[in-house]
Design a protein around this motif. Structure first.
Motif, mmCIF file in Angstrom:
data_model
loop_
_atom_site.group_PDB
_atom_site.id
_atom_site.type_symbol
_atom_site.label_atom_id
_atom_site.label_comp_id
_atom_site.label_asym_id
_atom_site.label_seq_id
_atom_site.Cartn_x
_atom_site.Cartn_y
_atom_site.Cartn_z
ATOM 1 N N VAL A 58 -11.565 5.059 9.685
ATOM 2 C CA VAL A 58 -10.335 5.816 9.478
ATOM 3 C C VAL A 58 -10.608 6.869 8.410
ATOM 4 O O VAL A 58 -11.017 6.548 7.295
ATOM 5 N N CYS A 65 -0.854 9.036 4.588
ATOM 6 C CA CYS A 65 -1.666 10.223 4.354
ATOM 7 C C CYS A 65 -2.772 9.978 3.328
ATOM 8 O O CYS A 65 -3.628 10.824 3.115
ATOM 9 N N SER A 105 -2.075 6.085 -1.554
ATOM 10 C CA SER A 105 -2.551 4.860 -2.200
ATOM 11 C C SER A 105 -4.069 4.890 -2.317
ATOM 12 O O SER A 105 -4.628 4.491 -3.345
ATOM 13 N N GLN A 154 1.600 -0.764 -5.044
ATOM 14 C CA GLN A 154 2.707 -0.603 -4.109
ATOM 15 C C GLN A 154 3.313 -1.960 -3.742
ATOM 16 O O GLN A 154 4.517 -2.092 -3.618
HETATM 17 N N1 LIG Z 1 -8.113 -1.395 4.223
HETATM 18 C C1 LIG Z 1 -7.956 -0.462 5.168
HETATM 19 N N2 LIG Z 1 -8.689 -0.497 6.294
HETATM 20 C C2 LIG Z 1 -8.545 0.450 7.239
HETATM 21 N N3 LIG Z 1 -7.702 1.474 7.155
HETATM 22 C C3 LIG Z 1 -6.953 1.578 6.056
HETATM 23 C C4 LIG Z 1 -7.033 0.611 5.011
HETATM 24 N N4 LIG Z 1 -6.165 0.970 4.047
HETATM 25 C C5 LIG Z 1 -5.567 2.092 4.477
HETATM 26 N N5 LIG Z 1 -6.035 2.469 5.677
HETATM 27 C C6 LIG Z 1 -5.645 3.658 6.425
HETATM 28 O O1 LIG Z 1 -5.863 4.775 5.614
HETATM 29 C C7 LIG Z 1 -4.773 5.686 5.704
HETATM 30 C C8 LIG Z 1 -4.245 5.987 4.331
HETATM 31 O O2 LIG Z 1 -3.672 4.796 3.789
HETATM 32 P P1 LIG Z 1 -2.863 4.786 2.442
HETATM 33 O O3 LIG Z 1 -2.449 3.382 2.199
HETATM 34 O O4 LIG Z 1 -3.662 5.447 1.394
HETATM 35 O O5 LIG Z 1 -1.596 5.656 2.816
HETATM 36 P P2 LIG Z 1 -0.318 6.029 1.937
HETATM 37 O O6 LIG Z 1 -0.271 7.498 1.827
HETATM 38 O O7 LIG Z 1 -0.332 5.245 0.686
HETATM 39 O O8 LIG Z 1 0.870 5.528 2.875
HETATM 40 P P3 LIG Z 1 2.283 4.913 2.460
HETATM 41 O O9 LIG Z 1 3.105 6.030 1.956
HETATM 42 O O10 LIG Z 1 2.839 4.394 3.740
HETATM 43 O O11 LIG Z 1 2.038 3.853 1.445
HETATM 44 C C9 LIG Z 1 -3.749 5.052 6.608
HETATM 45 O O12 LIG Z 1 -3.768 5.710 7.844
HETATM 46 C C10 LIG Z 1 -4.178 3.635 6.756
HETATM 47 O O13 LIG Z 1 -3.987 3.230 8.091
#
Ligand SMILES: Nc1ncnc2c1ncn2[C@@H]1O[C@H](COP(=O)(O)OP(=O)(O)OP(=O)(O)O)[C@@H](O)[C@H]1O
Ligand SMILES: [Mg+2]
Lengths: 264, 273
Positions: free
Chosen positions: A24, A48, A51, A87
């Motif tokens: 990803v 996006c 996190s 989070q």
């Molecule tokens: N451990 C993981 N393994 C595989 N993919 C992941 C993992 N953690 C996050 N992702 C993918 O990476 C991308 C970014 O994740 P992230 O959690 O950083 O998003 P975010 O901006 O914090 O979202 P939200 O606002 O919903 O918390 C997402 O598409 C998620 O599916």
């Protein structure tokens, strides 16, 4: 590298590689600077990579390309200089609220008596007085979130990395906690990187709002959100409303892109 | 019950009935067991069976009571429990250590994973002759076999429990300044504890079973040995009283383990049920 930046992210990309699944692409060439004692809010559609970026600055995951510096030093791992509010809280379920808040204080060598006092001070600050001996599974979502905030604030880190720290709170408590955070920031002048989905919250709290694109996350735009007036009254001022709606529209476009990408 | 007319009345159940029903559910689990004894007694009293093959319940319980009074039961149960717990504790210490190491260190995982896969389903009693060869015919070989038999369930569950620890918990401990050693003791172990205890709860009955079997095969003091002696002396009441004693001892052991689990996991979701 510009001096004076507390956090300097340069061309950082990140891929998650889940076993036996497609990688990803979470972050793409992200560059971001957060000045010393600056309060920056990070906005972007769900998924996006907000996190992910916070985790990389926190030093929890290896950096695959680009570099991250904190106070001029390359990040190689986590440290109590960067306090993180996760989070999903990440409270220790086998420790009480007090035990959770004391944990970091013990690690950084605060003497017992002083640690107790400091823990109590932050528990009171997040309005959890009377719940010192409760275990996390006895708390509501919002209470867990406040316990997690108290645990992080108690160790008094220079840099606060907060991942939707008020996401589980009701409007009233949220307002109280926002004021509390602002007053801590004004008193102690910490550097804050604050992820939120709430545009008004971002514009109100932060000096600068950074927007990210849909996945793979890139920095889309950075908007100055300082106003002459302080206090919650500013939210009714026309320049506030205008900034907020501008940011809201920019983010909406990206959110639609996310949904569209998911549908196709 | 009195109430002012305006307030809607909630029908509170009669407190007497509540207490009675609570009492019933307290003793309810014993009812099927008592029923089995009753059935046994009816069958043996009916005269359809040879009393040597199926002695009457009161005679068996008289024997149990006698051995309780003369210390025979305590001696045998003590010997059995000593072996079972010694083997179990050795296994627990080894299996938890190796299990955690497997989950955290790749080369340890590489080495032990195939061994666990092959060893877990294998009937461990088959190793008794080997251990007798190595360690002689006394407690050393018994305890080794008991430890060996208990090891796998604990190790497998420890690995799974440790691998399943939420990484955000480890991260938050790190950012709160904890050392890796402190994280092991204050985060990994407690987080994996529910599943480690599940391993204990699978391994403990196995330890008891293997203890009784080795005692039956090798004789000596102990509940299994006493039963085999009774059988050799054609003492059928002794054989059946042995069954009751083993059943009771096993129950106490497993009940204690369950109590320990509740105590240790008072913070856990499941404790609220
Ligand atoms: N451990 C993981 N393994 C595989 N993919 C992941 C993992 N953690 C996050 N992702 C993918 O990476 C991308 C970014 O994740 P992230 O959690 O950083 O998003 P975010 O901006 O914090 O979202 P939200 O606002 O919903 O918390 C997402 O598409 C998620 O599916
Ligand atoms: Mg997130």
């Amino acid at each position: 590298m510009a001096t004076g930046a507390a956090i300097a992210v340069e061309n950082v990309s990140h891929h998650y590689r889940p076993p036996k699944k497609r990688p990803v692409h979470a972050l793409d060439q992200v560059s971001l600077e957060v000045g010393d004692r600056e309060f920056v809010a990070l906005l972007g559609p769900s998924g996006c990579g907000k996190s992910t970026l916070l985790y990389l600055i926190g030093g929890f995951m290896p950096i695959e390309s680009g570099s991250i510096r904190v106070n001029g030093n390359l990040v190689t791992g986590p440290g109590p200089d960067r306090g993180v509010v996760f989070q999903h809280f990440a409270l220790f379920p086998w420790k009480t609220v007090l035990g959770n808040v004391l944990y970091g204080l013990e690690n950084i060598g605060v003497p017992r008596e002083e640690a107790r006092e400091r823990a109590q001070k932050y528990i009171d600050m997040v309005h959890l007085t009377g719940f010192e001996d409760a275990y996390p599974n006895q708390l509501s979502g919002g209470m867990k979130q406040r316990a997690a905030i108290a645990r992080t604030l108690a160790i008094d880190p220079d840099i606060l990395l907060m991942d939707e720290p008020f996401g589980a709170l009701d409007a009233q408590t949220r307002g109280l906690m926002q004021e509390e955070l602002l007053s801590i920031w004004q008193r102690t002048r910490k550097t804050v990187l604050f992820v939120t989905h709430d545009v008004r919250e971002a514009v109100y709290l932060a000096e600068r709002v950074v927007m990210m694109t849909a996945r793979p996350g890139r920095i889309m735009e950075s908007v100055d959100t300082r106003f002459d007036e302080a206090g919650p009254g500013v939210m009714d001022r026309p320049e506030f409303v205008e900034k907020a709606s501008y940011i809201w529209n920019r983010i909406k476009g990206e959110a639609i892109a996310t949904v569209a990408a998911r549908a196709s | 019950m009195t109430s002012d007319g305006a307030a809607p009345r909630v029908a509170l159940p009669d407190p007497g009935a509540v207490a009675l029903s609570a009492l019933f559910w307290k003793v309810a689990p014993a009812i099927p067991i008592v029923g089995l004894f009753a059935l046994w007694q009816i069958l043996s009293a009916s005269g359809a069976f040879n009393p040597y093959l199926m002695p009457e319940v009161p005679a068996v319980f008289r024997r149990v009571a006698l051995e309780l009074v003369n210390g025979e039961f305590l001696l045998n149960a003590g010997a059995t429990l000593y072996r079972a717990l010694a083997g179990f504790l050795i296994a627990a210490a080894l299996a938890v250590t190796i299990g955690i190491a497997m989950a955290r260190i790749r080369i340890v995982h590489w080495f032990f994973d195939p061994i666990l896969s092959v060893g877990f389903p294998m009937p461990k009693v088959a190793f008794l002759p080997v251990f007798m060869l190595w360690f002689g015919a006394y407690d050393a070989s018994k305890i080794t076999l008991i430890a060996f038999a208990s090891f796998f369930a604990i190790a497998v569950n420890t690995v799974a429990g440790t691998q399943g620890v939420d990484r955000h918990l480890v991260w938050s401990a790190r950012s709160l300044g904890a050392s890796e050693r402190k994280i092991l003791w204050t985060v990994i172990l407690p987080a994996a504890l529910p599943q480690i205890l599940t391993g204990f709860q699978i391994a403990l009955p196995l330890a008891m079973i293997v203890t009784i079997v080795t005692e039956m095969l090798m004789g000596g003091v102990g509940l299994g040995g006493a039963m085999i002696r009774a059988q050799r002396f054609a003492d059928s009441i002794g054989v059946f009283s042995g069954i009751v004693q083993i059943g009771f001892t096993g129950f106490v052991v497993i009940f204690t383990m369950r109590w320990l689990r509740r105590r240790l996991l008072s913070w856990h979701e499941e404790a609220k049920r």
